[in-house]
Motif scaffolding. Structure first.
Motif, PDB file in Angstrom:
ATOM      1  N   ILE A  76      52.082  35.989   3.295  1.00  0.00           N
ATOM      2  CA  ILE A  76      53.190  36.518   4.084  1.00  0.00           C
ATOM      3  C   ILE A  76      53.400  35.672   5.338  1.00  0.00           C
ATOM      4  O   ILE A  76      54.534  35.351   5.709  1.00  0.00           O
ATOM      5  CB  ILE A  76      52.936  37.993   4.470  1.00  0.00           C
ATOM      6  CG1 ILE A  76      52.742  38.861   3.228  1.00  0.00           C
ATOM      7  CG2 ILE A  76      54.074  38.537   5.344  1.00  0.00           C
ATOM      8  CD1 ILE A  76      53.934  38.900   2.305  1.00  0.00           C
ATOM      9  N   ARG A  77      52.318  35.295   5.954  1.00  0.00           N
ATOM     10  CA  ARG A  77      52.404  34.475   7.166  1.00  0.00           C
ATOM     11  C   ARG A  77      52.944  33.083   6.850  1.00  0.00           C
ATOM     12  O   ARG A  77      53.798  32.559   7.561  1.00  0.00           O
ATOM     13  CB  ARG A  77      51.037  34.388   7.840  1.00  0.00           C
ATOM     14  CG  ARG A  77      50.547  35.717   8.421  1.00  0.00           C
ATOM     15  CD  ARG A  77      49.145  35.589   9.012  1.00  0.00           C
ATOM     16  NE  ARG A  77      49.101  34.614  10.096  1.00  0.00           N
ATOM     17  CZ  ARG A  77      49.437  34.859  11.362  1.00  0.00           C
ATOM     18  NH1 ARG A  77      49.868  36.087  11.706  1.00  0.00           N
ATOM     19  NH2 ARG A  77      49.359  33.924  12.279  1.00  0.00           N
ATOM     20  N   ASP A  78      52.457  32.506   5.772  1.00  0.00           N
ATOM     21  CA  ASP A  78      52.875  31.147   5.422  1.00  0.00           C
ATOM     22  C   ASP A  78      54.371  31.067   5.149  1.00  0.00           C
ATOM     23  O   ASP A  78      55.036  30.123   5.585  1.00  0.00           O
ATOM     24  CB  ASP A  78      52.101  30.669   4.197  1.00  0.00           C
ATOM     25  CG  ASP A  78      52.580  29.307   3.724  1.00  0.00           C
ATOM     26  OD1 ASP A  78      52.237  28.295   4.382  1.00  0.00           O
ATOM     27  OD2 ASP A  78      53.296  29.240   2.703  1.00  0.00           O
ATOM     28  N   ARG A  79      54.894  32.047   4.446  1.00  0.00           N
ATOM     29  CA  ARG A  79      56.327  31.964   4.129  1.00  0.00           C
ATOM     30  C   ARG A  79      57.191  32.122   5.376  1.00  0.00           C
ATOM     31  O   ARG A  79      58.375  31.798   5.363  1.00  0.00           O
ATOM     32  CB  ARG A  79      56.694  32.937   3.025  1.00  0.00           C
ATOM     33  CG  ARG A  79      56.917  34.358   3.346  1.00  0.00           C
ATOM     34  CD  ARG A  79      58.355  34.657   3.799  1.00  0.00           C
ATOM     35  NE  ARG A  79      58.554  36.089   3.760  1.00  0.00           N
ATOM     36  CZ  ARG A  79      59.224  36.688   2.791  1.00  0.00           C
ATOM     37  NH1 ARG A  79      59.775  36.000   1.831  1.00  0.00           N
ATOM     38  NH2 ARG A  79      59.352  37.996   2.803  1.00  0.00           N
ATOM     39  N   SER A  80      56.594  32.601   6.477  1.00  0.00           N
ATOM     40  CA  SER A  80      57.311  32.701   7.743  1.00  0.00           C
ATOM     41  C   SER A  80      56.958  31.561   8.694  1.00  0.00           C
ATOM     42  O   SER A  80      57.293  31.613   9.878  1.00  0.00           O
ATOM     43  CB  SER A  80      57.013  34.049   8.409  1.00  0.00           C
ATOM     44  OG  SER A  80      57.482  35.106   7.615  1.00  0.00           O
ATOM     45  N   GLY A  81      56.256  30.554   8.160  1.00  0.00           N
ATOM     46  CA  GLY A  81      55.947  29.378   8.954  1.00  0.00           C
ATOM     47  C   GLY A  81      54.797  29.556   9.917  1.00  0.00           C
ATOM     48  O   GLY A  81      54.698  28.828  10.920  1.00  0.00           O
ATOM     49  N   LEU A  82      53.899  30.502   9.632  1.00  0.00           N
ATOM     50  CA  LEU A  82      52.764  30.777  10.511  1.00  0.00           C
ATOM     51  C   LEU A  82      51.474  30.229   9.923  1.00  0.00           C
ATOM     52  O   LEU A  82      51.331  30.115   8.703  1.00  0.00           O
ATOM     53  CB  LEU A  82      52.619  32.279  10.745  1.00  0.00           C
ATOM     54  CG  LEU A  82      53.827  33.005  11.344  1.00  0.00           C
ATOM     55  CD1 LEU A  82      53.558  34.496  11.432  1.00  0.00           C
ATOM     56  CD2 LEU A  82      54.172  32.433  12.715  1.00  0.00           C
ATOM     57  N   LYS A 142      61.161  31.491   0.393  1.00  0.00           N
ATOM     58  CA  LYS A 142      60.915  30.730   1.612  1.00  0.00           C
ATOM     59  C   LYS A 142      62.133  29.870   1.912  1.00  0.00           C
ATOM     60  O   LYS A 142      62.673  29.248   0.987  1.00  0.00           O
ATOM     61  CB  LYS A 142      59.666  29.865   1.416  1.00  0.00           C
ATOM     62  CG  LYS A 142      59.058  29.317   2.688  1.00  0.00           C
ATOM     63  CD  LYS A 142      57.719  28.629   2.385  1.00  0.00           C
ATOM     64  CE  LYS A 142      57.074  28.146   3.670  1.00  0.00           C
ATOM     65  NZ  LYS A 142      55.752  27.526   3.416  1.00  0.00           N
ATOM     66  N   PRO A 143      62.620  29.853   3.146  1.00  0.00           N
ATOM     67  CA  PRO A 143      62.093  30.523   4.332  1.00  0.00           C
ATOM     68  C   PRO A 143      62.340  32.033   4.284  1.00  0.00           C
ATOM     69  O   PRO A 143      62.963  32.529   3.332  1.00  0.00           O
ATOM     70  CB  PRO A 143      62.879  29.879   5.467  1.00  0.00           C
ATOM     71  CG  PRO A 143      64.201  29.545   4.835  1.00  0.00           C
ATOM     72  CD  PRO A 143      63.853  29.104   3.437  1.00  0.00           C
ATOM     73  N   TYR A 144      61.910  32.701   5.319  1.00  0.00           N
ATOM     74  CA  TYR A 144      61.972  34.159   5.345  1.00  0.00           C
ATOM     75  C   TYR A 144      63.365  34.694   5.049  1.00  0.00           C
ATOM     76  O   TYR A 144      63.531  35.636   4.273  1.00  0.00           O
ATOM     77  CB  TYR A 144      61.504  34.656   6.715  1.00  0.00           C
ATOM     78  CG  TYR A 144      61.640  36.149   6.910  1.00  0.00           C
ATOM     79  CD1 TYR A 144      60.705  37.022   6.373  1.00  0.00           C
ATOM     80  CD2 TYR A 144      62.707  36.689   7.638  1.00  0.00           C
ATOM     81  CE1 TYR A 144      60.817  38.397   6.544  1.00  0.00           C
ATOM     82  CE2 TYR A 144      62.828  38.056   7.819  1.00  0.00           C
ATOM     83  CZ  TYR A 144      61.885  38.907   7.272  1.00  0.00           C
ATOM     84  OH  TYR A 144      62.009  40.251   7.442  1.00  0.00           O
TER      85      TYR A 144
END
Length: 454
Positions: free
Chosen positions: A380-386, A252-254
């Motif tokens: 997967i979403r969390d590590r992309s800030g979602l 993280k981040p992506y």
């Protein structure tokens, strides 16, 4: 052409060793009479060089260095072609002909890798060198089996059933008459090779995603079982890989797995290395002229909108950048082009497990499977800030996973194969002619023994 004249492309006649001082040592393909066949692999050094040569073939421009991967993203809905060559546009239009030079080159490159693996598998067991321990032999042979499994897996998902060759080619005609196998037989060969590789390889003792180990086998098994619709085994092998948090984790981040010249990160389960003298062909195709590239292909408007939408792309907007010429893909950016080829990332393993769990939930109604799938998807979403997904039904979760795969691997070679294996190519791409889900056999390979796809 009659009686497998295609073997001039399928498999180079013989391999001879070229000893180079760097990790880019490889097997040079030469005519049979260039070296005695019994001398090609005869001691520890030549055995190690032989296996490095298999990786070198895997990383070639016509395989994971460029063209095979391009089939996966050009045939999807994220990438556009900015040039004029019809052989590239044909993938986007789903109108690929048997005389397309790209598929001929890819076919030849994959069988080249298979022959290199066949030579290692056949000859390393008989090497008698006190400096080559049995454990080291097992490792080298196991790597050869793993790469051969990957090669046949790629052939199967691209062309269907193909000719299965498991022994070295020693002349231009010694494989004449090899029949085309069925798709089931081809996938059975993949599993057989993976099982053998698993029995020979060890679990990693250090982080080294550029060489196969037992967990690399598990990762490909997870993908293999997903393609077979064997959800329980897909979940099982994905979980075995994800359980090793010492060597694998989401970063993280992506962009942390590819930005700032990072290589061999904990995000990678399996990647291929390049050097200043052996470069990755991807960069030149993606980067614009201002950065020394040609921008022959680029993210299309739909994908640019997705990754730049903070509710969809999040930090994955780092995959694209803009220049005066327009948007361009920025996954391959290094100069010289030493960008790795990313074959299996840990993000894929999470999404494989999420999909396998969702499919099992749909069948069984067991809510723990659904909750586990959502947990994987939301990582997967969390590590992309979602924020977490709002999907709750099985069908909605599968669609959310599909959409996440599209953005997560937008500039990698996943999209087309994902849509075909899930039966979604018609709904998403409008391709209702199922004959187009496989590529045509290259025209110079077609014979009585290797009939053309419909």
């Amino acid at each position: 052409m009659k009686n497998l004249n295609q073997l001039k492309y399928i498999i180079p006649v013989v391999i001879s060793l070229v000893a180079l001082p760097s990790c880019k040592q490889f097997l040079d393909v030469k005519p049979k009479d260039s070296v005695a066949d019994d001398l090609t692999i005869f001691d520890k050094a030549s055995s190690e060089t032989a296996v490095r040569g298999i990786y070198r073939g895997l990383a070639a421009d016509n395989y994971y260095g460029l063209n095979f991967t391009s089939i996966g993203y050009l045939s999807g809905d994220n990438v556009k072609w900015t040039g004029s060559q019809s052989i590239v546009q044909d993938f986007i239009n789903h109108n690929v002909k048997a005389d397309n030079a790209t598929i001929s080159g890819v076919w030849a490159a994959i069988y080249n890798v298979i022959n290199r693996a066949n030579n290692a598998i056949a000859k390393i067991p008989g090497v008698n060198d006190v400096n080559l321990l049995q454990s080291e032999k097992n490792q080298l042979i196991g790597e050869a089996y793993f790469i051969r499994a990957l090669a046949y897996f790629d052939l199967a998902r691209t062309w269907g059933g193909v000719q299965i060759v498991t022994t070295p080619t020693t002349s231009a005609t010694d494989k004449n008459g090899t029949p085309r196998s069925t798709l089931a037989q081809t996938y059975a060969q993949v599993l057989s090779d993976l099982n053998t590789a698993e029995s020979l390889l060890i679990t990693p003792t250090a982080q080294n995603p550029i060489r196969a180990n037992k967990e690399t086998v598990w990762a490909l098994k997870a993908r293999y079982y997903l393609y077979q619709g064997d959800w329980a085994n897909a979940e099982k092998y994905a979980s075995q890989v994800l359980g090793d948090t010492q060597y694998y984790s989401l970063l993280k981040p992506y962009s942390a797995w590819f930005a700032n010249n990072v290589v061999a990160s904990k995000e990678s389960v399996f990647e291929l290395a390049y050097s200043a003298t052996y470069t990755n062909g991807e960069r030149g195709q993606w980067q614009p002229p201002v950065n020394g590239g040609t921008r022959q292909w680029a993210p299309n408007d739909a994908f640019v909108a997705l990754v730049n939408n903070p509710l969809v792309g999040g930090t994955r907007s780092s995959l694209v950048a803009s220049a005066a010429i327009g948007w361009y893909g920025n996954l391959y950016y290094r100069s010289p082009a030493t960008d790795p080829a990313y074959i299996i990332r840990i993000a894929e393993i999470y999404l494989i497990r999420a999909e396998a769990r969702t499919q099992q939930y749909i069948v069984s109604g067991v809510t723990t499977q659904r909750d586990g799938a959502l947990a994987d998807l939301n990582l997967i979403r969390d590590r992309s800030g979602l924020v977490p997904t709002t999907a709750t039904t099985g069908a909605d979760i599968l669609l959310a996973i599909e959409n996440e795969n599209r953005v997560e691997f937008g500039l990698e070679g996943h999209r087309w194969f994902d849509l075909v294996r899930t039966g979604r190519a018609a709904a998403v791409l409008g391709i209702t002619d199922t004959r187009k889900y496989l590529l045509p056999i290259p025209v110079d390979q077609v014979s009585a023994d290797l009939p053309q796809n419909p």
